[in-house]
Design an enzyme around this catalytic site. Structure first.
Site, PDB file in Angstrom:
ATOM      1  N   ASN A 156       0.864  -1.178   0.000  1.00  0.00           N
ATOM      2  CA  ASN A 156       0.000   0.000   0.000  1.00  0.00           C
ATOM      3  C   ASN A 156       0.900   1.227   0.000  1.00  0.00           C
ATOM      4  OD1 ASN A 156      -1.522   2.267   0.801  1.00  0.00           O
ATOM      5  ND2 ASN A 156      -2.969   1.018   1.961  1.00  0.00           N
ATOM      6  N   PRO A 157       0.933   1.963  -1.097  1.00  0.00           N
ATOM      7  CA  PRO A 157       1.898   3.065  -1.182  1.00  0.00           C
ATOM      8  C   PRO A 157       1.661   4.166  -0.152  1.00  0.00           C
ATOM      9  CG  PRO A 157       0.477   2.993  -3.144  1.00  0.00           C
ATOM     10  CD  PRO A 157       0.193   1.754  -2.353  1.00  0.00           C
TER      11      PRO A 157
ATOM     12  N   GLU B   4      11.815  -0.165   8.594  1.00  0.00           N
ATOM     13  CA  GLU B   4      13.108   0.137   9.208  1.00  0.00           C
ATOM     14  C   GLU B   4      14.125   0.569   8.166  1.00  0.00           C
ATOM     15  OE1 GLU B   4      12.586  -2.463  13.206  1.00  0.00           O
ATOM     16  OE2 GLU B   4      13.815  -3.386  11.668  1.00  0.00           O
TER      17      GLU B   4
END
Ligand SMILES: Cc1cc2nc3c(=O)[nH]c(=O)nc-3n(C[C@H](O)[C@H](O)[C@H](O)COP(=O)(O)OP(=O)(O)OC[C@H]3O[C@@H](n4cnc5c(N)ncnc54)[C@H](O)[C@@H]3O)c2cc1C
Ligand code: SF4
Lengths: 316, 733
Positions: free
Chosen positions: B619-620, B693
């Protein structure tokens, strides 16, 4: 937080009287500093006298051509006042450099002057701190002192007055008006208002028991270029590492007060005389008695460079 | 479902819903204040009591006695539980420091008592009346001073080597040997640790703020000495964690013990200062990096050694991890050494290992590029590797570091970077650009889910996965919607409840890919169940689309297929040997432009760009949100975040959000994020990898390199505050 009783004062006279006659009483204005300290039991008043309803929230012209700022005028209102912005731009800028919008909506003129230090050891009741607990020692001097004072400090305490507003007021030579428990009033020049720590860092100002600040008076406008420069590690919402409040006249003379380096806004009229000779001369004089720690020695260089930048900005 | 061969085409590849920019499905709840966080659970018929923690005032020693008389007699007090009173408690598997119980003090602000009262204010007031007598002992608090006492840790892989580093470094024509330091850091998430505990007989329910439901459940049961089956954990919404909510914390233990004593449900939140000294932090590191290269820029020798500290039984900050994998070079070595420190527990914080490791390595690479007279983008490109450089027989599953660097350089206008440091000026600002590679390993963790289909055609997903603000709710809904051919609003997602199948949880950027893969597995089963129920012979020919099941010319709505009794399927994804045969990592490049005030040395970011190559982006919107948040955290690491140790008293001094400075809005400029369009079929059926991360790793070094480019002052000691720059700035007129 310890339990406390609470009253709303009905007049400035009764407020001062009640504060003097009740052990452990304290005024509360915006509460943005006092309540935080009470939660941590750094302040433990047993009685709070709320001074918000005393009509001390106006800014009025004085016969001398200056302004009388009520003790309860909020920082937001003071910073936005047209007269302040026009004639005392330094003060408006200093206020807006402080805290956050929400806090400035609550914070008051008197409360801001009396805000306590941000020394991290002062905030931790497990640590020795002469200011919080006289005679317990100072953990900061050999500890984390980067933020703390370099001048006007003592072997007992190196904390700073952390505020911005008072720096501007010091440059403007504001006068603090009070009423005492016996009903008498007095005017205290801001230069004499905050005390240096010496052996008693717990005593931070000259107010007597029960003495209520009613107003701060600004002298008539003094022209010049008003600059407030605040340096900190992040761009907003932090206390100053160093701040410089300056009023520079076209002829190069001026007034300079410095924040973040001393237990009170730091100003030295003798140093100001050096201003035409440049930043180095002025800051050398201003910090002649500095006794920095290894961690905060950079403030000496920073003051000089900030003065230099401020003077350049004033030249335009 | 076992995943041990690379993914082939599957329903996720339709990308009708997965991969689409869908707004958070839990967004309206959060913006309306209706998402219930741990401390906020409130049943008007339950008489909650409020617990307040008492923390140790010393850093190391023993408790002689605790006098609770005054506290017990204070108004409203219902119970006082002390650490010496409860005696020794077993320590959870994932805890290094013990959370409560016994008389030993291992660190400052260790929990030593909890006071429960009718109101929060009464509990807090009474807590200050608890009198503790300590026998204080001398501790070790200074990593630099303890460096020589550091030893090779027993666990993990502290050392690695290939070729002959020493010989190659010795003869390298161009070399670098530098030491870098990173400070202790605090997670500083928005929501403090908080728990409500309620006993019903010998059964315990805890509403808490946890990234890993099953770890908490297991470790809480261990600590309390009760059966795990008797513990029920709920943590549907979490206001950030960044690793500090991976492992059971004192709030849950104290709430459970106080509730038992007070005979009522008890709420305990850790006050902000306890975050820094009661819980965990990212440990400080000292890192020595040596690089040798040929004149044309090929690295021939690279070594990375790191020193960190922790309490006995703890582990090192694995800051050399990325150096084993990121750049080519035949002769290499890495080593980690661990000192015993009596500070609070050091443990995982967002991108443990790589975050501080990249802070050092990516400055070293910048320095090396300069020595070689190479553009830092070019130097990195020259030293790209498609195989694990320590074990060349292991290829990367997919690696496009070079694509990130090239795309970023072009988009950022890197060619305009001044080659001579300190030479670009904009008024009072010295302006510079910096780059850092981004690298973080991709971990995969088994993850289970249950999927229900009801007669309304609504799909409900249940898994103990958590959403720590990352968007788990949304990508899980997208996964189920794609698999079952329904719109997202026909999917309900229930998370963070120990009654649901055990998931990967959220951590190590493994949650997004692993938990959706678990949901994928359960959905495959549900599809089979639907097909079977409808009598479709071969589930592979069945199409799930538009709320219908189709096979040949038969079409039946999912609602009908479910029928009155509904259908339910549960499965779990488990990962095979692909992680051994192939190195799975995520890649990126960070570009930043800074201005440094020529007079004061204040650094202000001007522009930031991250380019990421991290498998399929599920999901951009939520992925971008992860990356910009990580970039922000990287700015904090570069410029201001520093948990300051009082080396005599042994605690973190700046233990609140006023003094531990994370970036504020005014610090963060325009941020741009580009995701390279790629998939990684080795990582999972989702073909996705971690992203959360990656966005942090390399940012701080890019900022550091930009500051160097702006000023010509090289700072190797984070954070790069103005006091470290000011003496190197130009004279003022
Ligand atoms: C998060 C945070 C950030 C901040 N950042 C900044 C900053 O960047 N710069 C800055 O300058 N300040 C900053 N502040 C401090 C803020 O400006 C002060 O808290 C505020 O000005 C205090 O005003 P108050 O009216 O709320 O005072 P209170 O908290 O009500 O009172 C403060 C003290 O003044 C006494 N007092 C109040 N009124 C009177 C009176 N009329 N007469 C006598 N005594 C009185 C009270 O008894 C008390 O001792 C920050 C504060 C917070 C909480
Ligand atoms: S500097 Fe002052 S306020 Fe800080 S610890 Fe020392 S005595 Fe206390």
């Amino acid at each position: 937080m310890r339990a406390f009783s609470y009253e709303c004062a009905s007049s400035i006279e009764t407020a001062a009287k009640a504060a003097a006659s009740t052990d452990g009483a304290k005024f509360i204005a915006g509460g943005t500093n006092l309540l935080d300290l009470m939660k941590l039991e750094i302040e433990t008043p047993t009685h709070l006298i709320d001074v918000n309803g005393l009509g001390l929230d106006r800014i009025e012209p004085t016969p001398e051509g200056g302004l009388r700022i009520g003790a309860l005028v909020r920082n937001t209102d003071l910073a936005a006042d047209e007269r302040i912005r026009r004639d005392y731009g330094l003060l408006s800028r200093a206020l807006l450099a402080g805290a956050s919008g929400q806090l400035r909506n609550r914070a008051t003129t008197a409360g801001n002057l009396l805000q306590r230090t941000r020394c991290p050891y002062f905030y931790d009741t497990n640590q020795p701190c002469n200011k919080r607990q006289p005679g317990s020692g100072c953990a900061a001097i050999a500890g984390f002192s980067r933020q703390l004072g370099v001048v006007g400090v003592s072997d007992a305490c190196i904390a700073t007055h952390p505020g911005d507003m008072a720096v501007a007021m010091r440059a403007l030579d504001a006068v603090i008006e009070t009423i005492r428990a016996d009903g008498t009033t007095r005017s205290i020049p801001i230069a004499d208002f905050h005390r240096l720590p010496g052996k008693t860092p717990d005593i931070e100002h000259v107010l007597e028991r029960g003495e209520l600040i009613t107003a701060v008076v600004l002298p008539k406008p003094m022209g010049g270029k008003h600059i407030y420069r605040k340096v900190r590690d992040r761009a907003s919402y932090a206390f100053a590492l160093v701040s410089v409040g300056a009023i520079v006249q076209p002829d190069g003379t001026g007034r300079i007060a410095v924040g973040g380096i001393a237990p009170k806004p730091w100003r030295d009229e003798a140093a100001e005389k050096e201003l035409p000779r440049g930043a180095k001369a002025a800051s050398t004089r201003l910090l002649a008695d500095a006794r920095p720690t290894e961690q905060n020695a950079f403030k000496i260089t920073l003051v000089e460079r900030m003065l230099s930048a401020v003077l350049a900005e004033a030249r335009g | 479902m076992r995943f041990d061969t690379p993914a082939t085409t599957n329903p996720i590849d339709q990308l009708k819903i997965v991969g689409q920019p869908i707004h958070r499905i839990d967004g309206p709840l959060k913006t309306a204040g209706k998402a219930v966080y741990a401390y906020e659970w409130h049943d008007p018929n339950t008489p909650y009591a409020y617990g307040y923690i008492v923390g140790s005032a010393i850093a190391k020693g023993r408790i002689r006695s605790i006098d609770v008389t005054a506290a017990k007699n204070a108004p409203g007090v219902l119970a006082v539980v002390t650490t010496d009173g409860v005696g020794e408690l077993k320590k959870g598997k994932y805890n290094t420091a013990k959370l409560f119980g016994g008389t030993e003090v291992q660190h400052y602000h260790q929990a030593i008592a909890v006071v429960a009262a009718e109101t929060f204010e009464e509990a807090r007031a009474a807590a200050s009346l608890v009198k503790v007598h300590y026998a204080e002992e001398k501790g070790v608090f200074d990593l630099a001073a303890a460096r020589d006492t550091a030893v090779k840790p027993d666990d993990g892989e502290p050392d690695s080597a290939a070729g002959d580093f020493n010989a190659a470094f010795e003869t390298a024509p161009v070399k670098l040997d530098q030491t870098y330091t990173t400070p202790d850091q605090s997670h500083a998430m928005m929501e403090p640790h908080a728990s409500i505990a309620a006993w019903s007989g010998d059964e315990l329910t805890v509403w808490t703020s946890s990234q890993m439901i099953d770890w908490w459940r297991t470790d809480l049961a261990t600590t309390l000495g009760i059966d795990k089956e008797k513990v029920h954990i709920m943590s549907p919404f979490i206001g950030g964690g960044f690793g500090v909510k991976l492992f059971l914390r004192a709030d849950a233990v104290l709430a459970a013990l106080a509730a038992r004593e007070a005979k009522r449900p008890v709420k305990v939140a850790l006050p902000r200062p306890f975050l820094m000294n009661n819980t965990t932090h990212r440990p400080a590191t000292i890192q020595r990096i040596r690089i040798g290269a040929g004149r044309h820029g090929r690295i021939t020798a690279i070594a990375h050694e790191s020193w960190s500290g922790d309490l006995p039984g703890g582990g090192p900050e694995v800051a050399v991890q990325q150096t084993r994998l990121l750049y080519a070079g035949e002769n290499r070595m890495t080593a980690m050494r661990l000192a015993t420190l009596d500070l609070p527990e050091g443990n995982a914080m967002r991108a443990p290992g790589e975050a501080p490791g990249m802070m050092a390595l990516e400055i070293a690479i910048d320095e090396m590029a300069e020595r070689l007279g190479l553009d830092p983008v070019e130097f990195r490109t020259i030293n790209d590797t498609q195989v694990d450089p320590e074990k060349p027989e292991r290829p990367f599953s997919h690696r496009d570091l070079v694509g990130c660097l090239r795309t970023g350089a072009q988009r950022f206008g890197w060619k305009d970077r001044s080659k001579r440091p300190g030479s670009r000026r904009d008024g009072d600002w010295l302006v510079g650009m910096g780059v850092g590679s981004a690298f973080r390993n991709n971990l995969v963790v088994p993850s289970g889910a249950r999927v229900r289909l009801d007669r309304g055609g609504v799909v409900t997903v249940e898994t103990d996965m958590t959403d720590i603000g990352t968007g788990s709710y949304t990508i899980i809904a997208q996964t189920a919607a794609e698999m079952l051919g329904v719109p997202v609003d026909k999917v309900a997602v229930s998370l963070g409840d120990s009654r649901f199948p055990v998931s990967s949880g959220s951590g190590g950027q493994f949650g997004g890919n692993s938990s959706t893969a678990g949901v994928y597995a359960a959905c495959v089963k549900l599809r089979e169940a639907v097909a079977q129920k409808l009598g479709f012979n071969n589930a592979d020919d069945v199409i799930f689309a538009d709320g219908e099941v189709r096979s040949g010319d038969r079409r039946i709505t999912l609602a009908e297929a479910a029928g009155d009794e509904g259908l339910v399927a549960e499965d779990r994804i488990e990962f095979g040997k692909l992680t051994e045969t192939h190195q799975q990592s995520t890649f990126g490049a960070h570009f930043v432009e800074v201005g440094v005030d020529v007079a004061t040395g204040e650094t202000r970011l001007r522009r930031m760009l991250a380019v990421c190559a991290a498998g399929r982006i599920l999901n951009p919107i939520t992925a971008r949100s992860q990356v910009i948040g990580a970039m922000t955290m990287g700015v904090g690491a570069a410029l201001s975040e520093d948990l300051v140790v009082d080396k005599a008293r042994g605690f973190f001094v700046n233990h609140d959000l006023a003094a531990y400075e994370v970036p504020v809005h005014a610090d963060i400029p325009h941020q741009e994020v580009i995701f390279l369009d790629e998939t990684d079929p080795m990582s999972s059926p989702m073909k996705a990898k971690g992203i959360a991360e990656l966005g942090l790793c390399g940012v701080a070094a890019a900022v550091a390199n930009a500051i160097y480019n702006a000023t010509g002052v090289r700072v190797r000691d984070y954070p790069i505050t103005l006091d470290k720059l000011i003496n190197g700035l130009p004279e003022l007129s």
